[in-house]
Scaffold this motif. Sequence first.
Motif, PDB file in Angstrom:
ATOM      1  N   VAL A  13       3.247  -3.877  12.242  1.00 39.63           N
ATOM      2  CA  VAL A  13       2.919  -3.495  10.594  1.00 39.63           C
ATOM      3  C   VAL A  13       1.976  -4.537   9.960  1.00 39.63           C
ATOM      4  CG1 VAL A  13       4.957  -5.426  10.553  1.00 39.63           C
ATOM      5  CG2 VAL A  13       5.137  -3.328   9.274  1.00 39.63           C
ATOM      6  N   LEU A  14       1.631  -5.288  10.913  1.00 41.55           N
ATOM      7  CA  LEU A  14       1.151  -6.443  10.234  1.00 41.55           C
ATOM      8  C   LEU A  14      -0.814  -6.225   9.943  1.00 41.55           C
ATOM      9  CD1 LEU A  14       2.124  -9.727  12.098  1.00 41.55           C
ATOM     10  CD2 LEU A  14       2.185  -9.252   9.933  1.00 41.55           C
ATOM     11  N   ASN A  15      -0.992  -5.674  10.393  1.00 44.90           N
ATOM     12  CA  ASN A  15      -2.123  -3.978  10.774  1.00 44.90           C
ATOM     13  C   ASN A  15      -2.284  -3.079   9.746  1.00 44.90           C
ATOM     14  OD1 ASN A  15      -1.687  -5.244  13.743  1.00 44.90           O
ATOM     15  ND2 ASN A  15      -3.439  -6.042  12.425  1.00 44.90           N
ATOM     16  N   LYS A  16      -1.494  -2.991   9.495  1.00 47.36           N
ATOM     17  CA  LYS A  16      -0.725  -1.429   7.983  1.00 47.36           C
ATOM     18  C   LYS A  16      -1.443  -1.448   6.766  1.00 47.36           C
ATOM     19  CE  LYS A  16       1.703   1.169  11.066  1.00 47.36           C
ATOM     20  NZ  LYS A  16       2.818   1.763  11.787  1.00 47.36           N
ATOM     21  N   GLU A  17      -2.465  -0.689   6.147  1.00 47.78           N
ATOM     22  CA  GLU A  17      -2.445  -0.622   4.887  1.00 47.78           C
ATOM     23  C   GLU A  17      -1.024  -0.981   4.122  1.00 47.78           C
ATOM     24  OE1 GLU A  17      -6.323  -0.901   1.646  1.00 47.78           O
ATOM     25  OE2 GLU A  17      -5.664  -1.252   3.975  1.00 47.78           O
ATOM     26  N   CYS A  18      -0.980  -2.022   3.251  1.00 54.77           N
ATOM     27  CA  CYS A  18       0.220  -1.488   2.138  1.00 54.77           C
ATOM     28  C   CYS A  18      -0.145  -0.520   0.770  1.00 54.77           C
ATOM     29  CB  CYS A  18       0.469  -3.351   1.756  1.00 54.77           C
ATOM     30  SG  CYS A  18       1.140  -3.803   2.589  1.00 54.77           S
ATOM     31  N   ARG A  19       1.067  -0.235   0.524  1.00 51.54           N
ATOM     32  CA  ARG A  19       1.312   0.754  -0.897  1.00 51.54           C
ATOM     33  C   ARG A  19       2.264   0.248  -2.179  1.00 51.54           C
ATOM     34  NH1 ARG A  19       3.738   3.349   3.299  1.00 51.54           N
ATOM     35  NH2 ARG A  19       5.661   2.760   2.273  1.00 51.54           N
ATOM     36  N   SER A  20       0.818   0.491  -3.036  1.00 55.88           N
ATOM     37  CA  SER A  20       1.238   0.324  -4.386  1.00 55.88           C
ATOM     38  C   SER A  20       2.131   0.428  -5.237  1.00 55.88           C
ATOM     39  CB  SER A  20       0.162   0.942  -4.989  1.00 55.88           C
ATOM     40  OG  SER A  20      -1.412   0.827  -5.156  1.00 55.88           O
ATOM     41  N   VAL A  21       2.840  -0.571  -5.895  1.00 56.57           N
ATOM     42  CA  VAL A  21       4.272  -0.404  -5.927  1.00 56.57           C
ATOM     43  C   VAL A  21       4.532   0.075  -7.382  1.00 56.57           C
ATOM     44  CG1 VAL A  21       6.483  -1.435  -7.342  1.00 56.57           C
ATOM     45  CG2 VAL A  21       5.168  -2.757  -5.012  1.00 56.57           C
ATOM     46  N   GLU A  22       5.075   1.353  -7.683  1.00 60.12           N
ATOM     47  CA  GLU A  22       4.645   2.113  -9.109  1.00 60.12           C
ATOM     48  C   GLU A  22       5.998   1.649 -10.191  1.00 60.12           C
ATOM     49  OE1 GLU A  22       2.131   3.696  -8.929  1.00 60.12           O
ATOM     50  OE2 GLU A  22       1.858   4.174  -6.976  1.00 60.12           O
ATOM     51  N   LYS A  23       6.982   0.992  -9.164  1.00 65.31           N
ATOM     52  CA  LYS A  23       7.985   1.019 -10.280  1.00 65.31           C
ATOM     53  C   LYS A  23       8.798  -0.638 -10.185  1.00 65.31           C
ATOM     54  CE  LYS A  23      10.794   4.878 -10.634  1.00 65.31           C
ATOM     55  NZ  LYS A  23      11.939   4.845  -9.701  1.00 65.31           N
ATOM     56  N   LEU A  55       5.867  -2.185   3.576  1.00 63.20           N
ATOM     57  CA  LEU A  55       4.265  -2.018   3.512  1.00 63.20           C
ATOM     58  C   LEU A  55       4.123  -1.672   1.541  1.00 63.20           C
ATOM     59  CD1 LEU A  55       3.838   0.353   6.623  1.00 63.20           C
ATOM     60  CD2 LEU A  55       2.668  -2.391   6.162  1.00 63.20           C
ATOM     61  N   LYS A  56       4.685  -3.057   1.464  1.00 61.12           N
ATOM     62  CA  LYS A  56       3.913  -2.661   0.028  1.00 61.12           C
ATOM     63  C   LYS A  56       2.747  -3.697  -0.383  1.00 61.12           C
ATOM     64  CE  LYS A  56       8.938  -0.812  -1.576  1.00 61.12           C
ATOM     65  NZ  LYS A  56       7.894   0.795  -1.320  1.00 61.12           N
ATOM     66  N   ARG A  57       2.767  -3.459  -1.919  1.00 64.19           N
ATOM     67  CA  ARG A  57       1.931  -4.353  -2.005  1.00 64.19           C
ATOM     68  C   ARG A  57       2.216  -6.056  -3.403  1.00 64.19           C
ATOM     69  NH1 ARG A  57      -3.068  -2.205  -0.228  1.00 64.19           N
ATOM     70  NH2 ARG A  57      -4.247  -4.133  -1.562  1.00 64.19           N
ATOM     71  N   ILE A  58       2.848  -7.096  -2.495  1.00 66.54           N
ATOM     72  CA  ILE A  58       3.790  -7.606  -3.157  1.00 66.54           C
ATOM     73  C   ILE A  58       3.145  -9.280  -2.487  1.00 66.54           C
ATOM     74  CG2 ILE A  58       6.261  -8.242  -3.618  1.00 66.54           C
ATOM     75  CD1 ILE A  58       6.781  -5.549  -3.765  1.00 66.54           C
ATOM     76  N   VAL A  59       2.686  -9.931  -2.968  1.00 62.78           N
ATOM     77  CA  VAL A  59       2.682 -11.284  -2.296  1.00 62.78           C
ATOM     78  C   VAL A  59       3.618 -12.536  -2.971  1.00 62.78           C
ATOM     79  CG1 VAL A  59       0.600 -10.478  -1.198  1.00 62.78           C
ATOM     80  CG2 VAL A  59       0.579 -12.249  -2.916  1.00 62.78           C
TER      81      VAL A  59
END
Length: 160
Positions: A13-23, A55-59
């Motif tokens: 899971v650490l080597n995957k591209e994350c998806r953008s959050v839409e809402k 896998l979401k684009r959140i930090v």
Amino acid sequence: MAIRKIREIGDEVLNKECRSVEKMTPHISELIDDMFETMYETNGVGLAAPQVGVLKRIVVIDVTGEDPLCLINPRIVETSGEQTGYEGCLSVPGKTGIVTRPSYVKCVALDRDMKPTEVEGTELLARCICHELDHLDGKLYVDLVEGELMDTASPDEDEE
Ligand code: NI
């Protein structure tokens, strides 16, 4: 809120591209609360969603313990300078290594209310932003280490 299990190096899971959050949803809001709690509990200065298996684009980042930052769909738009120093990662426990990063970064993102926000960082914050954003593209700092990955002398070393 709850502490989430931190995924460690070797977990794909650490080597995957994350998806953008839409809402923003209650589910994502709870994830963000949990990410902060997990980061503080583990004495980290940053944590990216894939580190807790999402896998979401959140930090989340807090380099002083008093400046919590939540960055959604973050993107670095400007960098300058260079800094070379030790880096660690909660997903690579007990290890540290030397990595060169920009000494200044400007990042655009959405905040928890899904409003556009801009964050500028120098020193540790700049390093941390680069490190956490790399996680969203499936990249770990170990691939950037100059020389050997070392065992940490101190368990209190900043870990991201
Ligand atoms: Ni990390």
